[in-house]
Design an enzyme around this catalytic site. Structure first.
Site, PDB file in Angstrom:
ATOM      1  N   ALA A  67       0.850  -1.194   0.000  1.00  9.52           N
ATOM      2  CA  ALA A  67       0.000   0.000   0.000  1.00  9.52           C
ATOM      3  C   ALA A  67       0.888   1.247   0.000  1.00  9.52           C
ATOM      4  CB  ALA A  67      -0.978  -0.028   1.164  1.00  9.52           C
ATOM      5  N   SER A  68       0.730   2.138   0.980  1.00 12.21           N
ATOM      6  CA  SER A  68       1.432   3.432   0.918  1.00 12.21           C
ATOM      7  C   SER A  68       2.916   3.380   1.257  1.00 12.21           C
ATOM      8  CB  SER A  68       0.724   4.454   1.803  1.00 12.21           C
ATOM      9  OG  SER A  68      -0.505   4.820   1.218  1.00 12.21           O
ATOM     10  N   LEU A  69       3.465   2.223   1.542  1.00 11.40           N
ATOM     11  CA  LEU A  69       4.926   2.121   1.552  1.00 11.40           C
ATOM     12  C   LEU A  69       5.470   2.358   0.148  1.00 11.40           C
ATOM     13  CD1 LEU A  69       4.393   0.914   4.380  1.00 11.40           C
ATOM     14  CD2 LEU A  69       6.231  -0.724   3.929  1.00 11.40           C
TER      15      LEU A  69
END
Length: 385
Positions: A67-69
């Site tokens: 995801a937002s990594l």
């Protein structure tokens, strides 16, 4: 050396207890936690199950949906292009995306810059922040984790059809801005976003198990959503409540070749790979970036504009700690942090020479709340006895 060994032992004991409690209490299904201190790997623990129903244990090299990594990795890729003078932070988005012209509610079409996309000050937002049937929902905008087969061109058209939430630069709202940035840098170079990320960031860092598509599917952890009495295995489509709305997940969207590579949420990878990235950034950016570029990314770029995390500002890719008391954290001012809604969290404390990676297969408990907070607090309790 004796003090160092004692500190390492304290970290191991305290973190083992936190990880084991989270698994036992069914907060999360599986996890890998890594800690680097002073450039040394002082803790690595794989625990729980990568696939609960198949009783497959998590391994250190298990692949998790990031995801937002994804965002800091793509931000570093974009900044590498800034260094090469391919793009500029002050470029209007229309330089390479001429059709992307969202309007204000007044009907005015403002200029949106690369810098505003990277700092989430462009006037865009995420669909999951909307309560009920908001404009992003009505336009069927994808947050980058659902709607398999949706193209970037179509999603950009949907985003641009929604009035901006505020004039660019006037406020901060977490947003699909990074997805727009991904399309922008692809347009600037004539290359796909996955190829750019591999060429400029993951390749030079040796992040061999991380990318926008997983080729070794047996290495990929199953995805779970928060539930009671235990997390629920995600199916083809899954909703998890978050803030005023809910996050829409389609865990296997990456395997549909028509799905756009989401610069905000589309990568998967391992904990060791992400630690390689963090340590490269912590130590100055090489071989991806120059120190001066890294310093720019790691500096609050939005002044006193508040973000959704108290006591923090935002740089070019991640949040930057300003006030530990307001943030209720033991981290040092200037620390960096963010997370990923599939169940991941990370932080870097440059003053302590500390990097921490937490990846799980449980949305959202692995990203925010009791488990990542307990990991953070245990690390500082161990290094500051």
């Amino acid at each position: 050396m004796a003090d160092q060994a004692q500190a390492d032992e304290r970290i191991g004991k305290t973190l083992d207890a936190v990880v084991e409690a989270a698994i036992k209490d069914k907060q999360i299904v599986g996890s890998v936690v890594m800690v680097s201190l002073g450039g040394r790997p002082v803790y690595t623990r794989a625990a729980g199950l990568a696939d609960r129903e198949a009783t497959t244990p998590v391994k250190v090299d298990t692949i998790f949906r990031w995801a937002s990594l994804t965002k800091p990795v793509v931000a570093a890729t974009a900044m590498a292009l800034v260094e090469k003078s391919v793009i500029s932070l002050d470029d209007p988005v229309t330089r390479f995306l001429p059709g992307f012209r969202p309007k204000l509610p007044t009907g005015e079409t403002p200029v949106i810059t690369v810098r505003q996309l990277m700092t989430h000050t462009a006037g865009l937002m995420y669909r999951f922040f909307e309560p009920g049937d908001g404009p992003y929902t009505q336009a069927n905008v994808s947050d980058g984790m659902d709607q398999p087969g949706l193209s970037m061109e179509e999603n950009l058209k949907r985003i641009a059809s929604v009035p901006l939430a505020y004039p660019p630069g006037a406020a901060w709202i977490y947003s699909v801005g990074m997805d727009v940035l991904g399309a922008f840098i692809a347009g600037a170079t004539g290359k796909s976003l996955p190829d750019l990320v591999k060429e400029l960031t993951t390749g030079p860092l040796g992040m061999a198990d991380s990318g926008f598509v997983v080729t070794e599917r047996d290495q990929l952890a199953a995805a779970y959503g928060d539930g009671s009495p235990e997390p629920v295995r995600m199916g083809e489509h899954h909703l998890v409540a978050f803030g005023p709305g809910s996050i829409s997940f389609a865990p296997d969207r990456m395997f549909d070749p028509g799905s756009f590579p989401s610069a905000g949420a589309g990568m998967s990878g391992t904990a060791p790979d992400f630690m390689r990235f963090l340590e490269a950034m912590r130590t100055g950016g090489a071989p991806v970036l120059k120190q001066s570029t890294l310093d720019l990314m790691a500096t609050n770029a939005i002044g006193d504009i508040p973000i959704m995390l108290p006591g923090r500002g935002f740089g070019l890719g991640w949040a930057v700690l300003k006030d530990p008391i307001a943030a209720a954290t033991p981290q040092t001012p200037g620390s960096w942090t963010w997370g990923g809604v599939y169940g991941n969290a990370w932080f870097v404390d440059p003053a302590e020479e500390l990097s921490v990676v937490i990846v799980t297969n449980t949305a959202i408990a692995g990203m925010t709340g009791a488990f990542p907070d307990a990991i953070r607090d245990a690390v500082y309790a161990a290094i500051r006895p």
